[in-house]
Design a protein around this motif. Structure first.
Motif, PDB file in Angstrom:
ATOM      1  N   MET A 144    -109.591  71.025  32.714  1.00 54.72           N
ATOM      2  CA  MET A 144    -108.532  71.666  31.920  1.00 54.72           C
ATOM      3  C   MET A 144    -108.063  70.814  30.739  1.00 54.72           C
ATOM      4  O   MET A 144    -107.549  71.332  29.754  1.00 54.72           O
ATOM      5  N   ASP A 145    -108.226  69.520  30.872  1.00 53.72           N
ATOM      6  CA  ASP A 145    -107.778  68.594  29.837  1.00 53.72           C
ATOM      7  C   ASP A 145    -108.988  67.770  29.406  1.00 53.72           C
ATOM      8  O   ASP A 145    -109.622  67.127  30.254  1.00 53.72           O
ATOM      9  N   PRO A 146    -109.417  67.840  28.147  1.00 55.91           N
ATOM     10  CA  PRO A 146    -108.653  68.214  26.961  1.00 55.91           C
ATOM     11  C   PRO A 146    -108.758  69.676  26.514  1.00 55.91           C
ATOM     12  O   PRO A 146    -108.360  69.975  25.374  1.00 55.91           O
ATOM     13  N   LEU A 147    -109.270  70.598  27.338  1.00 58.22           N
ATOM     14  CA  LEU A 147    -109.432  71.976  26.868  1.00 58.22           C
ATOM     15  C   LEU A 147    -108.120  72.574  26.370  1.00 58.22           C
ATOM     16  O   LEU A 147    -108.070  73.192  25.303  1.00 58.22           O
ATOM     17  N   TRP A 148    -107.035  72.364  27.140  1.00 61.16           N
ATOM     18  CA  TRP A 148    -105.768  72.982  26.745  1.00 61.16           C
ATOM     19  C   TRP A 148    -105.249  72.387  25.438  1.00 61.16           C
ATOM     20  O   TRP A 148    -104.532  73.061  24.679  1.00 61.16           O
ATOM     21  N   ARG A 149    -105.592  71.135  25.166  1.00 61.34           N
ATOM     22  CA  ARG A 149    -105.153  70.512  23.916  1.00 61.34           C
ATOM     23  C   ARG A 149    -105.863  71.131  22.710  1.00 61.34           C
ATOM     24  O   ARG A 149    -105.355  71.081  21.592  1.00 61.34           O
ATOM     25  N   ILE A 150    -107.045  71.692  22.940  1.00 65.48           N
ATOM     26  CA  ILE A 150    -107.844  72.268  21.860  1.00 65.48           C
ATOM     27  C   ILE A 150    -107.439  73.714  21.580  1.00 65.48           C
ATOM     28  O   ILE A 150    -107.261  74.108  20.420  1.00 65.48           O
ATOM     29  N   VAL A 180    -101.057  60.554  19.370  1.00 67.21           N
ATOM     30  CA  VAL A 180     -99.845  61.305  19.037  1.00 67.21           C
ATOM     31  C   VAL A 180     -99.590  62.467  20.009  1.00 67.21           C
ATOM     32  O   VAL A 180     -98.457  62.948  20.123  1.00 67.21           O
ATOM     33  N   LEU A 181    -100.612  62.910  20.713  1.00 64.95           N
ATOM     34  CA  LEU A 181    -100.436  64.003  21.670  1.00 64.95           C
ATOM     35  C   LEU A 181     -99.466  63.642  22.793  1.00 64.95           C
ATOM     36  O   LEU A 181     -98.848  64.519  23.399  1.00 64.95           O
ATOM     37  N   ASN A 182     -99.353  62.353  23.068  1.00 65.24           N
ATOM     38  CA  ASN A 182     -98.531  61.907  24.185  1.00 65.24           C
ATOM     39  C   ASN A 182     -97.239  61.214  23.741  1.00 65.24           C
ATOM     40  O   ASN A 182     -96.570  60.572  24.549  1.00 65.24           O
ATOM     41  N   GLN A 183     -96.891  61.353  22.471  1.00 69.00           N
ATOM     42  CA  GLN A 183     -95.676  60.742  21.951  1.00 69.00           C
ATOM     43  C   GLN A 183     -94.664  61.807  21.562  1.00 69.00           C
ATOM     44  O   GLN A 183     -95.044  62.939  21.227  1.00 69.00           O
ATOM     45  N   ASP A 184     -93.390  61.447  21.596  1.00 72.44           N
ATOM     46  CA  ASP A 184     -92.402  62.375  21.041  1.00 72.44           C
ATOM     47  C   ASP A 184     -92.496  62.323  19.521  1.00 72.44           C
ATOM     48  O   ASP A 184     -93.182  61.470  18.949  1.00 72.44           O
TER      49      ASP A 184
END
Length: 267
Positions: free
Chosen positions: A152-158, A223-227
């Motif tokens: 599922m990850d990184p699919l959902w990020r895409i 950046v995907l994991n930062q606020d």
């Protein structure tokens, strides 16, 4: 680094072909009699190949493909059928080493999908940074049909979580046009024109600064994991690492000269 390069030079790659030209490495899966199915030996080669390419300073961009007719039919089902649940750890780790070798390879990896990319083959495309396809390409995360849990990850990020759930839970096969509409594929090329078109894109990318390409890829993961505040600070710091550098100045001069020449040619 030397150990990795020596290991690659000494390894006899049976299922992967490698070509390096103009700072582009093209890696081609070569098991056409089995639809490029991912037997353990294929996965071992993928891991070694991408680990070795990642440290090569003469490679700025990597193209990963199965050619104009195939990408990969996925898991070699004959191999999986031999497994027992109590002794599956090594085989599972083998897949994930291959996934990580692509996903965390230093250079941008472009996937050129000329045919079916199914199950484990689909997962390999997912680990790449950019995906292009021909009109004959097919995509499907078919693990659910085999009582296997999908990646599922990184699919959902895409493609977003909602669409990723659909892909994973239905096991549907998607054609290239639908894959492009959902944002999984960046562009679809006519059958027979995929490799030449992607090669041109890769050559243009490979002219850019290698370190800047690598840092941009790394940034996209960080950046995907930062606020938002930390993301903006990270990007500011990274931009400062490059602006005003000698290479930055040289590229500005070259671009301005190119634009001036173009204006002169029009006048």
């Amino acid at each position: 680094m030397e150990i990795i390069q020596t290991e690659m030079m000494s390894m006899n790659f049976q299922y992967l072909n490698l070509e390096v030209a103009e700072r582009v490495a093209t890696v081609t899966i070569n098991r056409p009699d089995k639809g490029n199915a991912l037997a353990p030996d294929v996965l071992e080669e993928v891991t070694h190949m991408f680990n070795a390419l990642g440290v090569r300073q003469d490679v700025n961009v990597i193209v990963f493909t199965g050619g104009e007719r195939y990408f990969s039919a996925g898991f070699d089902l004959n191999e999986i059928r031999k497994l027992e649940k109590v002794s599956n750890e090594a085989y599972t780790a083998l897949f994930h080493r291959a996934y990580r070798a692509i996903l965390f390879c230093e250079q941008p990896v472009i996937c050129a999908v000329g045919g079916a990319a199914i199950a484990g083959g689909f997962d390999l495309t997912m680990m790449c940074d950019i995906r292009y396809a021909s009109t004959r390409a097919k995509f499907g995360q078919r693990e659910i049909l085999l009582s296997l849990t999908p990646i599922m990850d990184p699919l959902w990020r895409i493609i977003g979580m909602g669409r990723a759930k659909e892909v994973a839970l239905t096991g549907r096969i998607y054609d290239a046009a639908e894959a492009e509409r959902m944002g999984y594929v960046s562009k679809v090329f006519p059958e027979g024109e995929l490799l030449s078109s992607v090669a041109q894109i890769a050559r243009e990318m490979a002219q850019y600064d290698r370190a800047c390409l690598a840092e941009t890829k790394r940034l996209s993961n960080v950046v995907l994991n930062q606020d938002l505040d930390m993301s903006m600070r990270t990007q500011e710091w990274l931009f400062r690492s490059y602006i005003g550098s000698e290479d930055n100045h040289q590229r500005i001069d070259a671009l301005q000269a190119q634009l001036a020449a173009a204006r002169k040619a029009k006048s």
